[in-house]
Design an enzyme around this catalytic site. Structure first.
Site, PDB file in Angstrom:
ATOM      1  CB  CYS A   5      -0.948  -0.013   1.190  1.00 47.03           C
ATOM      2  SG  CYS A   5      -1.972  -1.479   1.174  1.00 47.03           S
ATOM      3  CG  HIS A  46      -6.693   0.769   0.984  1.00 48.12           C
ATOM      4  ND1 HIS A  46      -5.701   1.259   0.164  1.00 48.12           N
ATOM      5  CD2 HIS A  46      -6.062   0.300   2.092  1.00 48.12           C
ATOM      6  CE1 HIS A  46      -4.520   1.086   0.752  1.00 48.12           C
ATOM      7  NE2 HIS A  46      -4.719   0.504   1.925  1.00 48.12           N
ATOM      8  CG  PHE A 105      -0.500  -5.498   4.972  1.00 47.38           C
ATOM      9  CD1 PHE A 105      -0.959  -4.817   6.078  1.00 47.38           C
ATOM     10  CD2 PHE A 105      -1.386  -6.316   4.285  1.00 47.38           C
ATOM     11  CE1 PHE A 105      -2.278  -4.951   6.505  1.00 47.38           C
ATOM     12  CE2 PHE A 105      -2.704  -6.447   4.690  1.00 47.38           C
ATOM     13  CZ  PHE A 105      -3.148  -5.769   5.805  1.00 47.38           C
ATOM     14  CG  HIS A 145      -2.314   4.514   4.984  1.00 47.36           C
ATOM     15  ND1 HIS A 145      -2.155   4.354   3.619  1.00 47.36           N
ATOM     16  CD2 HIS A 145      -2.411   3.257   5.498  1.00 47.36           C
ATOM     17  CE1 HIS A 145      -2.165   3.062   3.333  1.00 47.36           C
ATOM     18  NE2 HIS A 145      -2.315   2.376   4.449  1.00 47.36           N
ATOM     19  CD  GLU A 194      -2.714   8.079   8.776  1.00 49.56           C
ATOM     20  OE1 GLU A 194      -3.656   7.280   8.597  1.00 49.56           O
ATOM     21  OE2 GLU A 194      -2.214   8.772   7.868  1.00 49.56           O
ATOM     22  CE  LYS A 253      -5.928   4.199   1.598  1.00 47.92           C
ATOM     23  NZ  LYS A 253      -5.009   5.278   1.993  1.00 47.92           N
TER      24      LYS A 253
END
Lengths: 88, 404
Positions: free
Chosen positions: B162, B331, B390, B294, B305, B326
């Site tokens: 991502c 996403h 990830f 994010h 975050e 998002k």
């Protein structure tokens, strides 16, 4: 269909296997958080239980409220098996 | 050091397949999410997706090349063509070797892999498409861009899940800044909405059963999307000399590794990437006014975050505006940063900050100004775009408004 005792034993066995601990140490009121299981281990445990009983458990990493204790996991397995049996 | 500006952009997403439509959607808080029927398998592997249903590459990608690429690469090439046309840069025999292509993509051709394996394992077929391999390779997109647009400079694909797009944008920025290239096409794309892949995402238990609600108490997870964004970067003086429209200047890039957990984000790792971007830009926290977060809508990301932003920005955290777009476009994984950089640049040029929609009641762990529900007018000078992957890999890009 499995008896409640068999389901509990099966759930405990999968958890013990994943976490490399003795199933005898586990009780229905044990909390997952007490087992020092990482988020990955929890995912693997749920997967192993689903594979063993051939079910899909209503578990989300974003909603831990429902499955906090081992008893709740056993109950979720019982309920899912029961509901699958009813619709079969 | 050379200064680097963005002179062209293109977007493919669930809320618009060109810059204008995309920005209109962001401004008006339009969601691209929809309930899934049986088109990705029966029963549906996930309840909701944000797919680019009306994406048609025909205006942007030559017909012969569309058939040579999987959906993710077609989307990336389409966005890149939009960006080049938007920039109006002539590609000549002299300039072509000086134009780099550095593009992000997480998974490669998941769609053709899924289709091909189904043929073999389920349908009993004995053959797969002869171009399955070059269609599935992640670098099919940066190769496709080079072939379609004639860029002959340095070319590679960055694959960091991502964070792919942000890593690519940062690398392209540094390439032009250092003089390795005079211009660069960058951004990222992803298209992996196929039965097997969606089952894999569902197995991780991070997919939302409701619309994506970043930072909300009631959030249930991320909503998988497809699409991407592309940007033409040029050296500032060259762009000015040819009278190019400038969307903004890229001023900093930072990255870090958590070196910790495979999937759980880490406050310190996210914070170090943001701090590194500020350091690269020689920016103080007080100069930043907007962060495109994010903001995936998972329990873990949004709280982590938020803490990381507080750690880096201190008192400024209560003054700056943060939103997760998002909440509208979903996403798009390796393409997420590519889509979101368009939101950052449009916010800088238009003086409008896109909102976080569906944020009815914030999680007490998420205590920043997330621009809930509706876009907000605000003339800002500096904005930051976050991406956390990830594997614990983080990439943050900082951009500044350029007055024309």
């Amino acid at each position: 269909m499995s008896t409640p005792q068999e389901i509990e034993a099966g759930v405990f066995e999968e958890i013990a296997n994943e976490l490399k601990i003795e199933a005898a140490e586990l009780r229905v009121d044990t909390k997952i958080s007490e087992l020092e299981a990482s988020s990955l281990s929890v995912m693997e445990i749920i997967f192993a239980i689903e594979e063993r009983f051939n079910i899909e458990l209503p578990y989300s990493a974003n909603d831990l409220a429902g499955l906090q204790s081992l008893g709740q996991i056993v109950e979720a397995v019982e309920n899912t098996l029961q509901s699958n049996a009813n619709t079969a | 050091m050379r200064r680097v500006v963005v002179t062209g952009m293109g977007v493919v997403s669930s809320i618009g397949n060109d810059r204008e439509t995309f920005w209109d959607s962001l401004k008006s808080g339009r969601s691209g999410m929809r309930r899934v029927g049986t088109e990705y398998g029966d029963p549906a592997p996930v309840p909701i997706v944000a797919d680019a249903l009306d994406f048609d590459p025909a205006p942007w990608v030559s017909e012969s090349r569309i058939g040579l690429m999987d959906r993710f690469a077609v989307m990336g090439v389409a966005a890149a063509r939009q960006a080049l046309d938007d920039a109006g840069l002539a590609v000549t025999p002299e300039s072509a070797p000086r134009i780099a292509t550095i593009f992000g993509n997480g998974g490669g051709g998941y769609v053709i892999l899924d289709e091909s394996y189904r043929r073999l394992y389920q349908d009993g077929k004995t053959r797969v498409h002869p171009l399955m391999i070059p269609k599935a390779m992640p670098n099919a997109v940066s190769s496709g861009i080079a072939m379609e647009l004639g860029f002959k400079g340095p070319n590679y694909t960055v694959s960091t899940a991502c964070a792919s797009s942000n890593h690519a944008i940062g690398q392209a920025y540094w390439a032009v800044r250092s003089g390795v290239a005079d211009a660069a096409m960058t951004g990222g794309c992803e298209a992996l909405l196929a039965h097997g892949v969606l089952k894999a995402w569902a197995a991780m238990r991070v997919v939302g059963r409701d619309v994506c609600r970043p930072f909300a108490k009631s959030r249930t997870g991320m909503i998988l999307a497809e699409g991407g964004g592309a940007y033409l970067l040029e050296e500032l003086e060259a762009a000015k000399a040819r009278g190019a429209r400038i969307y903004g200047e890229i001023v900093g890039f930072g990255m870090s590794a958590d070196a910790k957990d495979l999937v759980a984000p880490d406050v310190d790792g996210c914070a170090r990437a943001m701090q590194s971007a500020l350091d690269d830009a020689a920016l103080s926290p007080e100069e930043v006014q907007y962060i495109n977060a994010h903001g995936t809508g998972t329990l873990a990301n949004d709280a982590t975050e938020t803490k990381a932003i507080r750690q880096v920005f201190g008192a400024q955290a209560d003054r700056l505006a943060v939103s997760s777009t998002k909440s509208m476009h979903g996403h798009a994984l390796g393409g997420a940063g590519g889509i979101e950089f368009a939101a950052v640049l449009m916010a800088l040029t238009q003086g409008i900050l896109p909102p976080t929609i569906s944020l009815d009641e914030p999680d007490p762990e998420c205590d920043l100004d997330y621009i809930p529900h509706a876009a907000r007018k605000a003339d800002i000078d500096v904005a930051v775009s976050n991406a956390f992957a990830f594997g614990g890999l983080n990439a943050v890009v900082a951009a500044r408004r350029v007055d024309s």
